[in-house]
Design an enzyme around this catalytic site. Structure first.
Site, PDB file in Angstrom:
ATOM      1  N   LYS A 184      -6.479   3.835  -1.896  1.00 22.63           N
ATOM      2  CA  LYS A 184      -5.091   4.081  -2.260  1.00 22.63           C
ATOM      3  C   LYS A 184      -4.428   2.726  -2.408  1.00 22.63           C
ATOM      4  O   LYS A 184      -4.258   1.998  -1.430  1.00 22.63           O
ATOM      5  CB  LYS A 184      -4.430   4.896  -1.147  1.00 22.63           C
ATOM      6  CG  LYS A 184      -2.979   5.188  -1.364  1.00 22.63           C
ATOM      7  CD  LYS A 184      -2.495   6.173  -0.307  1.00 22.63           C
ATOM      8  CE  LYS A 184      -1.022   6.456  -0.466  1.00 22.63           C
ATOM      9  NZ  LYS A 184      -0.588   7.479   0.498  1.00 22.63           N
ATOM     10  N   LYS A 238      -6.479   6.202  -6.220  1.00 18.86           N
ATOM     11  CA  LYS A 238      -5.153   6.404  -6.787  1.00 18.86           C
ATOM     12  C   LYS A 238      -4.384   5.113  -6.817  1.00 18.86           C
ATOM     13  O   LYS A 238      -4.676   4.242  -6.008  1.00 18.86           O
ATOM     14  CB  LYS A 238      -4.401   7.497  -6.024  1.00 18.86           C
ATOM     15  CG  LYS A 238      -3.937   7.079  -4.626  1.00 18.86           C
ATOM     16  CD  LYS A 238      -3.255   8.182  -3.905  1.00 18.86           C
ATOM     17  CE  LYS A 238      -1.741   8.086  -4.015  1.00 18.86           C
ATOM     18  NZ  LYS A 238      -1.052   8.910  -3.036  1.00 18.86           N
TER      19      LYS A 238
END
Ligand code: PBG
Ligand code: ZN
Length: 312
Positions: A184, A238
């Site tokens: 992330k 992400k």
């Protein structure tokens, strides 16, 4: 001879077919809150309440989408984010309601973190201005356990603490799967999500001490490898669009199930440009989702999932 005018929906269908995208690859995010209504930072998205969540999910199922990820926006926060692990917390109640209506026909993933439940907005327990990794692991394990008891099919730790997969695995056993937010990246693209989750302020929190730096592909690969070794069932990268090289790299390197989250800022950028008449919204939804699949994503979490399902 090439036909010049082709119906655009036919083109979109062809693009998805070429990318090998099917409805089973799509996951739709569901925000559960006691304030229901539209989310102004994400035009077209809304949050639902525990009372209405089954109806809300019915519309998703009706579009042929059979996987959701549940994010909770609770009424109250405290220092350590303890409302996140409560058995009658907002996510736990929502999951019970969804599971009692849909059973195994709706696959339910839950976001496991403390940042929507604590006062700091950080993804961990703070000790003197620093996130205490190991204290946070205990809390994450408690949250995951309560989600499993409520009936979640997959728990998705998103706090980026070291050891989060192992700690949760030890707490919940093997029955419920773990989708780890492994890579992330620290990013301003989460701002629309944060403005939905925080009624006021705390939008620009620096999470770079525990999130991955965008410039560091080796760190991203290491985080993924660690989570696979700790027993994750699927790993996540992400945001999506500026990181598709990493998706392909991870897919080739690990040959392991990979999810990609097409985040709130990526959604908002397309919406904002389209609202100004600068781009064709439909075309860019389709292009971006097709490209994420083409890069190697096995699952795509996107606020566009519902919109694009009609071309599948
Ligand atoms: C919570 C969480 C966030 C997102 C998913 N889970 C926010 C954050 O890390 O600040 C972002 C999702 C999005 O922007 O769509 N840990
Ligand atoms: Zn968090």
């Amino acid at each position: 001879m090439q036909q010049v005018q082709r119906d655009s929906s036919e083109r979109y269908r062809a693009a998805f077919a070429a990318a090998g995208l099917h409805k089973e690859h799509l996951i739709f995010p569901v925000f559960v809150s006691d304030r229901q209504g539209s989310i102004s930072s994400m035009p077209g998205m809304s949050m639902t309440s525990v009372e209405k969540v089954a109806d809300y999910v019915q519309a998703i199922a009706g579009a042929g989408i059979s996987s959701i990820i549940v994010f909770g926006i609770p009424k109250t926060r405290d220092n350590n984010g303890s409302p996140a692990a409560s058995n009658d917390g907002i996510v736990q109640q929502a999951v019970r309601a969804i599971k009692s209506s849909f059973g195994s026909s709706m696959n339910v993933t839950t976001d496991v973190c403390v940042c929507q439940y604590n006062l700091s907005g950080h993804c961990g327990i703070l000790r003197k201005d620093r996130v205490d990794n190991d204290a946070t692991l205990e809390v994450l394990a408690e949250i995951a356990k309560s989600h499993v008891e409520a009936g979640a099919d997959i728990v998705a730790p998103s706090s980026m603490m070291d050891g989060q997969v192992r700690a949760i695995k030890n707490a919940i056993g093997r029955k419920t799967k773990i989708l780890s937010y492994s890579a992330k990246h620290a990013s301003s693209l989460y701002t629309p999500f944060r403005s939905a989750a925080f009624a006021n302020a705390r939008l620009q929190i620096d999470k770079s001490p525990y999130q991955v730096s965008y410039a560091n592909k080796r760190q991203a690969m290491m985080e993924i490898e660690t989570d696979i070794n700790e027993g994750a069932d699927m790993v996540m990268i992400k945001p999506a669009l500026a990181y598709l090289d990493l998706v392909r790299m991870a897919k080739d390197k690990f040959r392991f199930p990979i999810a990609v989250q097409n985040v709130s800022g990526e959604y908002a950028m397309i919406k904002a440009a389209a609202m100004h008449g600068l781009i064709d919204e439909e075309e860019w939804k389709v292009c971006s989702i097709a490209s994420i699949r083409r890069a190697g994503a096995d699952r795509i979490i996107s606020y566009f999932s519902l919109d694009v399902a009609k071309y599948l």
